[in-house]
Design a protein around this motif. Sequence first.
Motif, mmCIF file in Angstrom:
data_model
loop_
_atom_site.group_PDB
_atom_site.id
_atom_site.type_symbol
_atom_site.label_atom_id
_atom_site.label_comp_id
_atom_site.label_asym_id
_atom_site.label_seq_id
_atom_site.Cartn_x
_atom_site.Cartn_y
_atom_site.Cartn_z
ATOM 1 N N ARG A 91 63.506 -54.073 53.059
ATOM 2 C CA ARG A 91 62.864 -55.383 52.923
ATOM 3 C C ARG A 91 61.479 -55.371 53.577
ATOM 4 N N GLU A 92 61.338 -54.647 54.661
ATOM 5 C CA GLU A 92 60.022 -54.515 55.299
ATOM 6 C C GLU A 92 59.058 -53.767 54.392
ATOM 7 N N HIS A 94 59.177 -53.530 51.119
ATOM 8 C CA HIS A 94 58.863 -54.414 49.993
ATOM 9 C C HIS A 94 57.871 -55.491 50.425
ATOM 10 N N GLY A 95 58.064 -56.026 51.619
ATOM 11 C CA GLY A 95 57.165 -57.046 52.127
ATOM 12 C C GLY A 95 55.758 -56.540 52.357
ATOM 13 N N ARG A 96 55.621 -55.250 52.569
ATOM 14 C CA ARG A 96 54.298 -54.634 52.736
ATOM 15 C C ARG A 96 53.635 -54.331 51.393
ATOM 16 N N GLY A 97 54.312 -54.678 50.308
ATOM 17 C CA GLY A 97 53.726 -54.438 48.997
ATOM 18 C C GLY A 97 53.997 -53.061 48.433
ATOM 19 N N ILE A 98 54.939 -52.327 49.029
ATOM 20 C CA ILE A 98 55.286 -50.990 48.539
ATOM 21 C C ILE A 98 56.348 -51.125 47.455
ATOM 22 N N ARG A 99 56.096 -50.538 46.304
ATOM 23 C CA ARG A 99 57.040 -50.600 45.187
ATOM 24 C C ARG A 99 58.157 -49.592 45.428
ATOM 25 N N GLU A 125 62.033 -51.814 41.684
ATOM 26 C CA GLU A 125 61.319 -51.709 40.411
ATOM 27 C C GLU A 125 62.189 -51.024 39.358
ATOM 28 N N SER A 152 54.541 -44.831 38.131
ATOM 29 C CA SER A 152 53.859 -44.544 39.392
ATOM 30 C C SER A 152 53.076 -43.238 39.307
ATOM 31 N N GLU A 211 50.416 -43.778 55.755
ATOM 32 C CA GLU A 211 49.172 -44.172 55.117
ATOM 33 C C GLU A 211 48.073 -43.154 55.379
#
Length: 217
Positions: A91-92, A94-99, A125, A152, A211
């Motif tokens: 959930r973290e 996903h919340g960071r915008g990672i698919r 996804e 991707s 990152e």
Amino acid sequence: MLLDIDGTLVDSNDKHADCWVDAFAHFGKDVPWEVVRQQIGKGGDLLVPDTLNAREMRRFGAEVQKFRGELWKRDYMKSIRPFPGAVEAMRELHGRGIRLALASSSNPDEVEYYVELLGVGDLLEGTTSKEDAEVSKPSPEIFQAALERVKSDPARTLAVGDTPYDILAAHRIPVAVAAVLSGGFPRETLAKAELIFDDLSAMVKELDRIEEYFLDE
């Protein structure tokens, strides 16, 4: 991120080994637990011929795979539990915008069961199963299928798994790998991964390091 399931999200590797040992014993084949355990992460299409000789393969190679699948669903699967913090980690992410996609070569109904067990269907996804590949890991087909499903870019994708077979499969594409130690494989067997973490929760705490890896590409 392409997430493996067994040993990465759920604590199932030892029980998979137990189930294989029981399945081989059903056909009169005594296989040491340790021999099977080090092969967990391969599909039965590879584990069985790596364990049996030619005569045994002819006699019951196909049957032992079928029996093991039935035995797993009947006696083992319902006892599997997620690793502590695994769902929260997803959930973290996903919340960071990672698919996120699940890249598994388990049977489709098993993948569906794990998605329900984890309660993460809304985060995904897509998913894969054994129907998406002719050969299981370390063949790259499962990760390739997951990549295509979520459209991707391999250069911007991270596979997350717990076995040497995940690493080899991803590198054959090639996709970078974060290996987690939660699956019970020794760190030295995962040394070819780009990144190594104790588990998914630990990985999420070091997203900056991940990152940085991609910024260096």
